[in-house]
Motif scaffolding. Sequence first.
Motif, PDB file in Angstrom:
ATOM      1  N   GLU A 138       0.836  -1.205   0.000  1.00  0.00           N
ATOM      2  CA  GLU A 138       0.000   0.000   0.000  1.00  0.00           C
ATOM      3  C   GLU A 138       0.867   1.249   0.000  1.00  0.00           C
ATOM      4  OE1 GLU A 138      -2.727  -0.127   3.262  1.00  0.00           O
ATOM      5  OE2 GLU A 138      -3.742  -1.907   2.496  1.00  0.00           O
ATOM      6  N   TRP A 139       1.954   1.198   0.771  1.00  0.00           N
ATOM      7  CA  TRP A 139       2.849   2.342   0.842  1.00  0.00           C
ATOM      8  C   TRP A 139       3.505   2.592  -0.511  1.00  0.00           C
ATOM      9  CZ3 TRP A 139       3.510   6.668   2.932  1.00  0.00           C
ATOM     10  CH2 TRP A 139       4.719   7.345   2.890  1.00  0.00           C
ATOM     11  N   LEU A 151       1.915   9.630  -5.404  1.00  0.00           N
ATOM     12  CA  LEU A 151       2.438  10.939  -5.024  1.00  0.00           C
ATOM     13  C   LEU A 151       3.542  11.394  -5.982  1.00  0.00           C
ATOM     14  CD1 LEU A 151       2.537  10.562  -1.140  1.00  0.00           C
ATOM     15  CD2 LEU A 151       1.117  12.167  -2.443  1.00  0.00           C
ATOM     16  N   LYS A 152       4.381  10.475  -6.395  1.00  0.00           N
ATOM     17  CA  LYS A 152       5.459  10.808  -7.333  1.00  0.00           C
ATOM     18  C   LYS A 152       4.884  11.284  -8.667  1.00  0.00           C
ATOM     19  CE  LYS A 152       9.500   8.818  -9.584  1.00  0.00           C
ATOM     20  NZ  LYS A 152      10.301   7.600  -9.778  1.00  0.00           N
ATOM     21  N   ALA A 153       3.884  10.584  -9.169  1.00  0.00           N
ATOM     22  CA  ALA A 153       3.258  10.969 -10.433  1.00  0.00           C
ATOM     23  C   ALA A 153       2.589  12.337 -10.309  1.00  0.00           C
ATOM     24  CB  ALA A 153       2.238   9.912 -10.860  1.00  0.00           C
ATOM     25  N   GLU A 154       1.938  12.565  -9.186  1.00  0.00           N
ATOM     26  CA  GLU A 154       1.285  13.858  -8.967  1.00  0.00           C
ATOM     27  C   GLU A 154       2.321  14.987  -8.921  1.00  0.00           C
ATOM     28  OE1 GLU A 154      -1.810  16.006  -5.851  1.00  0.00           O
ATOM     29  OE2 GLU A 154      -1.193  13.945  -5.480  1.00  0.00           O
ATOM     30  N   LYS A 155       3.456  14.745  -8.269  1.00  0.00           N
ATOM     31  CA  LYS A 155       4.506  15.765  -8.201  1.00  0.00           C
ATOM     32  C   LYS A 155       5.084  16.040  -9.586  1.00  0.00           C
ATOM     33  CE  LYS A 155       8.435  17.592  -5.818  1.00  0.00           C
ATOM     34  NZ  LYS A 155       9.082  18.157  -6.950  1.00  0.00           N
ATOM     35  N   GLN A 156       5.280  15.011 -10.378  1.00  0.00           N
ATOM     36  CA  GLN A 156       5.794  15.217 -11.729  1.00  0.00           C
ATOM     37  C   GLN A 156       4.843  16.089 -12.534  1.00  0.00           C
ATOM     38  OE1 GLN A 156       6.340  11.159 -12.993  1.00  0.00           O
ATOM     39  NE2 GLN A 156       8.487  11.139 -12.375  1.00  0.00           N
ATOM     40  N   ASP A 157       3.553  15.859 -12.384  1.00  0.00           N
ATOM     41  CA  ASP A 157       2.564  16.672 -13.090  1.00  0.00           C
ATOM     42  C   ASP A 157       2.612  18.119 -12.609  1.00  0.00           C
ATOM     43  OD1 ASP A 157       0.291  17.091 -14.879  1.00  0.00           O
ATOM     44  OD2 ASP A 157      -0.873  17.313 -13.027  1.00  0.00           O
ATOM     45  N   LEU A 158       2.688  18.301 -11.301  1.00  0.00           N
ATOM     46  CA  LEU A 158       2.751  19.662 -10.762  1.00  0.00           C
ATOM     47  C   LEU A 158       4.006  20.384 -11.250  1.00  0.00           C
ATOM     48  CD1 LEU A 158       1.555  18.962  -7.122  1.00  0.00           C
ATOM     49  CD2 LEU A 158       0.316  20.253  -8.865  1.00  0.00           C
ATOM     50  N   ASP A 159       5.144  19.702 -11.217  1.00  0.00           N
ATOM     51  CA  ASP A 159       6.382  20.312 -11.707  1.00  0.00           C
ATOM     52  C   ASP A 159       6.256  20.702 -13.180  1.00  0.00           C
ATOM     53  OD1 ASP A 159       7.636  20.080  -9.239  1.00  0.00           O
ATOM     54  OD2 ASP A 159       8.661  18.209  -9.761  1.00  0.00           O
ATOM     55  N   TYR A 160       5.663  19.832 -13.975  1.00  0.00           N
ATOM     56  CA  TYR A 160       5.458  20.121 -15.397  1.00  0.00           C
ATOM     57  C   TYR A 160       4.583  21.365 -15.567  1.00  0.00           C
ATOM     58  CZ  TYR A 160       3.711  19.739 -20.159  1.00  0.00           C
ATOM     59  OH  TYR A 160       3.357  20.018 -21.450  1.00  0.00           O
ATOM     60  N   GLN A 162       2.397  14.357   5.587  1.00  0.00           N
ATOM     61  CA  GLN A 162       1.402  13.643   6.391  1.00  0.00           C
ATOM     62  C   GLN A 162       1.394  12.156   6.057  1.00  0.00           C
ATOM     63  OE1 GLN A 162      -0.399  14.998   8.974  1.00  0.00           O
ATOM     64  NE2 GLN A 162      -0.799  12.854   9.381  1.00  0.00           N
ATOM     65  N   ALA A 163       1.541  11.818   4.791  1.00  0.00           N
ATOM     66  CA  ALA A 163       1.587  10.403   4.395  1.00  0.00           C
ATOM     67  C   ALA A 163       2.797   9.722   5.018  1.00  0.00           C
ATOM     68  CB  ALA A 163       1.625  10.286   2.874  1.00  0.00           C
ATOM     69  N   ASP A 164       3.928  10.404   5.044  1.00  0.00           N
ATOM     70  CA  ASP A 164       5.127   9.841   5.677  1.00  0.00           C
ATOM     71  C   ASP A 164       4.897   9.612   7.167  1.00  0.00           C
ATOM     72  OD1 ASP A 164       6.530   9.849   3.269  1.00  0.00           O
ATOM     73  OD2 ASP A 164       7.521  11.774   3.681  1.00  0.00           O
ATOM     74  N   ASP A 177       1.999   9.193   8.705  1.00  0.00           N
ATOM     75  CA  ASP A 177       1.026   8.113   8.862  1.00  0.00           C
ATOM     76  C   ASP A 177       1.676   6.753   8.660  1.00  0.00           C
ATOM     77  OD1 ASP A 177      -0.886  10.069   9.281  1.00  0.00           O
ATOM     78  OD2 ASP A 177      -1.800   9.869   7.291  1.00  0.00           O
ATOM     79  N   HIS A 178       2.539   6.662   7.668  1.00  0.00           N
ATOM     80  CA  HIS A 178       3.224   5.403   7.391  1.00  0.00           C
ATOM     81  C   HIS A 178       4.124   5.015   8.563  1.00  0.00           C
ATOM     82  CE1 HIS A 178       5.186   2.214   5.204  1.00  0.00           C
ATOM     83  NE2 HIS A 178       6.357   2.772   5.454  1.00  0.00           N
ATOM     84  N   ASN A 179       4.885   5.966   9.059  1.00  0.00           N
ATOM     85  CA  ASN A 179       5.770   5.685  10.187  1.00  0.00           C
ATOM     86  C   ASN A 179       4.982   5.283  11.429  1.00  0.00           C
ATOM     87  OD1 ASN A 179       8.096   6.153   8.686  1.00  0.00           O
ATOM     88  ND2 ASN A 179       8.149   8.324   9.215  1.00  0.00           N
ATOM     89  N   ALA A 180       3.863   5.933  11.657  1.00  0.00           N
ATOM     90  CA  ALA A 180       3.021   5.590  12.804  1.00  0.00           C
ATOM     91  C   ALA A 180       2.443   4.183  12.653  1.00  0.00           C
ATOM     92  CB  ALA A 180       1.900   6.610  12.961  1.00  0.00           C
ATOM     93  N   ALA A 181       2.018   3.833  11.452  1.00  0.00           N
ATOM     94  CA  ALA A 181       1.465   2.499  11.216  1.00  0.00           C
ATOM     95  C   ALA A 181       2.538   1.431  11.408  1.00  0.00           C
ATOM     96  CB  ALA A 181       0.885   2.420   9.805  1.00  0.00           C
ATOM     97  N   LYS A 182       3.744   1.700  10.936  1.00  0.00           N
ATOM     98  CA  LYS A 182       4.841   0.747  11.119  1.00  0.00           C
ATOM     99  C   LYS A 182       5.162   0.573  12.595  1.00  0.00           C
ATOM    100  CE  LYS A 182       8.490   0.673   8.533  1.00  0.00           C
ATOM    101  NZ  LYS A 182       9.665   1.059   7.724  1.00  0.00           N
ATOM    102  N   ALA A 183       5.209   1.670  13.325  1.00  0.00           N
ATOM    103  CA  ALA A 183       5.500   1.602  14.752  1.00  0.00           C
ATOM    104  C   ALA A 183       4.417   0.831  15.492  1.00  0.00           C
ATOM    105  CB  ALA A 183       5.634   3.010  15.328  1.00  0.00           C
TER     106      ALA A 183
END
Length: 66
Positions: free
Chosen positions: A5-6, A13-22, A48-50, A52-58
Motif C-alpha cells: 500500500e505504501w 504521489l510521485k506521479a502527482e509531483k511530476q505533473d505539478l512540476d510540469y 502527512q503520508a510519511d 502516517d506510514h511511520n506511525a502504522a509501522k511503529a
Amino acid sequence: MLDAEWAAKQNALKAEKQDLDYQIRNSTGATQNQWKQKLGQWQKEKTQADKDHNAAKASLKKEWAQ
C-alpha cells in the motif's frame, strides 16, 4: 501488505509531483502561482503520508512485540 500500500501511495504521489512540476514549468503569472500553491499542498500531503506510514509501522512493531 502495508509495504505494498505504501509503495502504491508513493507512486501516486510521485506521479502527482511530476505533473505539478510540469505545470509549473509550462505556465506563467497567476496560473503558475496557483500551481505553486498546489505544490505546497502536495508537500503537506506527502509529509502527512510519511508520518502516517511511520506511525502504522511503529504500531505494527509494537503489536508484534507483545
